[in-house]
Enzyme design. Structure first.
Site, PDB file in Angstrom:
ATOM      1  N   ASN A  82       0.801  -0.729   0.354  1.00 30.52           N
ATOM      2  CA  ASN A  82       0.157   0.185   0.121  1.00 30.52           C
ATOM      3  C   ASN A  82       1.073   1.283   0.283  1.00 30.52           C
ATOM      4  O   ASN A  82       1.487   0.633   1.540  1.00 30.52           O
ATOM      5  CB  ASN A  82      -0.707   0.133   1.263  1.00 30.52           C
ATOM      6  CG  ASN A  82      -1.582   1.304   1.692  1.00 30.52           C
ATOM      7  OD1 ASN A  82      -1.732   1.983   0.179  1.00 30.52           O
ATOM      8  ND2 ASN A  82      -2.767   1.606   2.887  1.00 30.52           N
ATOM      9  N   LYS A 130      -0.476   4.406  -0.447  1.00 32.92           N
ATOM     10  CA  LYS A 130      -0.209   5.532  -0.035  1.00 32.92           C
ATOM     11  C   LYS A 130      -0.096   6.875  -0.178  1.00 32.92           C
ATOM     12  O   LYS A 130      -0.355   6.480  -1.335  1.00 32.92           O
ATOM     13  CB  LYS A 130      -0.209   6.160   1.815  1.00 32.92           C
ATOM     14  CG  LYS A 130      -0.033   4.357   2.450  1.00 32.92           C
ATOM     15  CD  LYS A 130      -0.316   4.553   3.917  1.00 32.92           C
ATOM     16  CE  LYS A 130      -0.212   3.275   4.415  1.00 32.92           C
ATOM     17  NZ  LYS A 130      -0.341   3.761   6.121  1.00 32.92           N
ATOM     18  N   HIS A 134      -9.726   1.488   4.755  1.00 32.68           N
ATOM     19  CA  HIS A 134      -8.443   2.051   5.516  1.00 32.68           C
ATOM     20  C   HIS A 134      -8.644   2.662   6.744  1.00 32.68           C
ATOM     21  O   HIS A 134      -9.562   3.787   6.555  1.00 32.68           O
ATOM     22  CB  HIS A 134      -7.113   2.717   5.130  1.00 32.68           C
ATOM     23  CG  HIS A 134      -6.250   1.871   5.064  1.00 32.68           C
ATOM     24  ND1 HIS A 134      -5.735   3.332   6.352  1.00 32.68           N
ATOM     25  CD2 HIS A 134      -5.097   1.395   5.264  1.00 32.68           C
ATOM     26  CE1 HIS A 134      -4.265   2.399   6.279  1.00 32.68           C
ATOM     27  NE2 HIS A 134      -4.008   1.303   6.091  1.00 32.68           N
ATOM     28  N   GLU A 186      -6.810   5.418   7.866  1.00 36.01           N
ATOM     29  CA  GLU A 186      -6.304   6.358   7.380  1.00 36.01           C
ATOM     30  C   GLU A 186      -7.906   7.103   6.823  1.00 36.01           C
ATOM     31  O   GLU A 186      -8.285   8.165   6.840  1.00 36.01           O
ATOM     32  CB  GLU A 186      -5.296   6.400   6.627  1.00 36.01           C
ATOM     33  CG  GLU A 186      -4.090   6.424   7.648  1.00 36.01           C
ATOM     34  CD  GLU A 186      -2.869   6.648   6.460  1.00 36.01           C
ATOM     35  OE1 GLU A 186      -2.947   6.188   5.058  1.00 36.01           O
ATOM     36  OE2 GLU A 186      -1.942   5.315   7.499  1.00 36.01           O
ATOM     37  N   GLU A 218      -5.601  -4.604  11.127  1.00 42.35           N
ATOM     38  CA  GLU A 218      -4.358  -3.186  10.856  1.00 42.35           C
ATOM     39  C   GLU A 218      -4.335  -2.492  12.095  1.00 42.35           C
ATOM     40  O   GLU A 218      -5.557  -1.580  12.096  1.00 42.35           O
ATOM     41  CB  GLU A 218      -4.852  -2.496   9.417  1.00 42.35           C
ATOM     42  CG  GLU A 218      -4.457  -2.982   8.326  1.00 42.35           C
ATOM     43  CD  GLU A 218      -3.816  -2.405   7.417  1.00 42.35           C
ATOM     44  OE1 GLU A 218      -2.644  -2.352   6.548  1.00 42.35           O
ATOM     45  OE2 GLU A 218      -4.663  -1.051   7.002  1.00 42.35           O
ATOM     46  N   GLY A 254       2.480   2.418  10.611  1.00 45.17           N
ATOM     47  CA  GLY A 254       3.338   3.432  10.377  1.00 45.17           C
ATOM     48  C   GLY A 254       4.387   4.070  12.157  1.00 45.17           C
ATOM     49  O   GLY A 254       4.720   5.256  12.238  1.00 45.17           O
ATOM     50  N   SER A 275       3.002  -2.295  10.451  1.00 42.76           N
ATOM     51  CA  SER A 275       4.877  -2.034  10.426  1.00 42.76           C
ATOM     52  C   SER A 275       5.001  -3.036  10.516  1.00 42.76           C
ATOM     53  O   SER A 275       6.226  -3.522  11.093  1.00 42.76           O
ATOM     54  CB  SER A 275       5.268  -1.783  11.777  1.00 42.76           C
ATOM     55  OG  SER A 275       4.740  -0.318  12.118  1.00 42.76           O
TER      56      SER A 275
HETATM   57  P1  PGA Z   1       2.020   0.535   7.452  1.00 46.92           P
HETATM   58  O1  PGA Z   1       1.393   0.791   7.143  1.00 46.92           O
HETATM   59  O2  PGA Z   1       2.871  -0.522   7.320  1.00 46.92           O
HETATM   60  O3  PGA Z   1       3.764   1.375   7.091  1.00 46.92           O
HETATM   61  O4  PGA Z   1       2.460   0.415   8.911  1.00 46.92           O
HETATM   62  C1  PGA Z   1       0.220  -0.264   7.055  1.00 46.92           C
HETATM   63  C2  PGA Z   1      -1.256   0.209   6.210  1.00 46.92           C
HETATM   64  O5  PGA Z   1      -1.845   1.395   6.837  1.00 46.92           O
HETATM   65  O6  PGA Z   1      -1.480  -0.543   5.592  1.00 46.92           O
END
Ligand code: PGA
Length: 257
Positions: A9, A11, A97, A99, A169, A175, A215
């Site tokens: 992903n 982003k 997601h 976010e 998640e 992140g 992560s």
């Molecule tokens: P990350 O993001 O691996 O940077 O923690 C995962 C995601 O939000 O899909």
């Protein structure tokens, strides 16, 4: 058996040239090291979808959109519809997601509409669920995930569920560099599968891919991907660097079964 998946992903990262370089590197790697056990997919920002689909034609790579509208088409400035994604050759779409939920206020009702719209158009949604740190600390994480699953999935027929991929998640791990432990992730994935069985049945629940995200990186992927109810990863930060993404593909192919 559930599909095993290593998904990147991106982003809101990477320009056209950077995205093309990453896709080409993944294609070259997959040509030299064919995978038998996993699907490899990437979710670029919207302006790169067409380019990514083109670069991924006749390769092992599939393209995912990061978001889509709940509406069919029309006066929705700034949105992209399921039929447009299909028109662009996209096969999957991330829905809900954290976010999108947290920053853009997408709620359970909207996400349920998006899931139905995606299936209507033959797209495979990757439906994200996850709890905050406060919810986990308060011991409310199972209830919260159950509520998110129930809100999104309860109106689907059993035979539709395997077309939906779930991504667990935990928000506190996205992140942040902090990952759920193998045990925490497995415990929640088993809980999710059990809940899917109550919406449908155990055989259907076994067919649904449940990805872990938060992560994931080469240093922790072996442990996470080795858990019985983890069918792969949805990977942000570590998926936009060529070396670590290729390493994650290798680990996925080695471990995921
Ligand atoms: P990350 O993001 O691996 O940077 O923690 C995962 C995601 O939000 O899909």
């Amino acid at each position: 058996m559930a599909r095993k998946i290593v998904a990147g992903n991106w982003k809101m990262n990477l320009n056209l040239a950077e995205g093309a370089a990453l896709v080409k590197a993944a294609n070259d790697y997959l040509n030299a090291n064919p995978v038998k056990h996993i699907d490899v997919i990437v979710a670029p920002p919207a302006h790169q979808l067409v380019q990514t689909v083109k670069l991924a034609t006749n390769t092992k790579l599939s393209t995912v959109a990061q978001n889509m509208a709940a509406h069919e088409n029309g006066a929705y400035t700034g949105e992209i519809s399921a039929s447009m994604l299909v028109d662009a050759g996209v096969e999957l779409v991330i829905v809900g997601h954290s976010e999108r939920r947290e920053i853009f206020g997408e709620d359970d009702a909207l996400l349920e509409q998006k899931l139905h719209k995606a299936l209507e158009h033959g797209l495979y949604p990757i439906f994200c669920v996850g709890e905050t740190l406060e919810q986990r600390k308060a011991g409310e994480h199972f209830k919260h995930i159950e509520n998110q699953l129930q809100a999104g999935l309860s109106k689907f027929a059993a035979d539709q569920l395997p077309q939906i991929i779930i991504a667990y998640e935990p928000i506190w791990a996205i992140g942040t560099g902090e990952t759920a432990s193998n045990e925490q992730a497995q415990e929640m994935h088993a809980f999710i599968r059990k809940h899917l069985a109550t919406i449908s049945n155990a055989a259907v629940a076994d067919e649904v891919s449940i990805l872990y995200g938060g992560s994931v990186k080469p240093a922790n992927a072996r442990g996470l991907f080795g858990q019985p109810d983890i069918d792969g990863g949805l990977i942000g930060g570590a998926s936009i660097q060529i070396d670590s993404f290729l390493e994650l593909i290798k680990i996925g192919e080695d471990i995921l079964r």
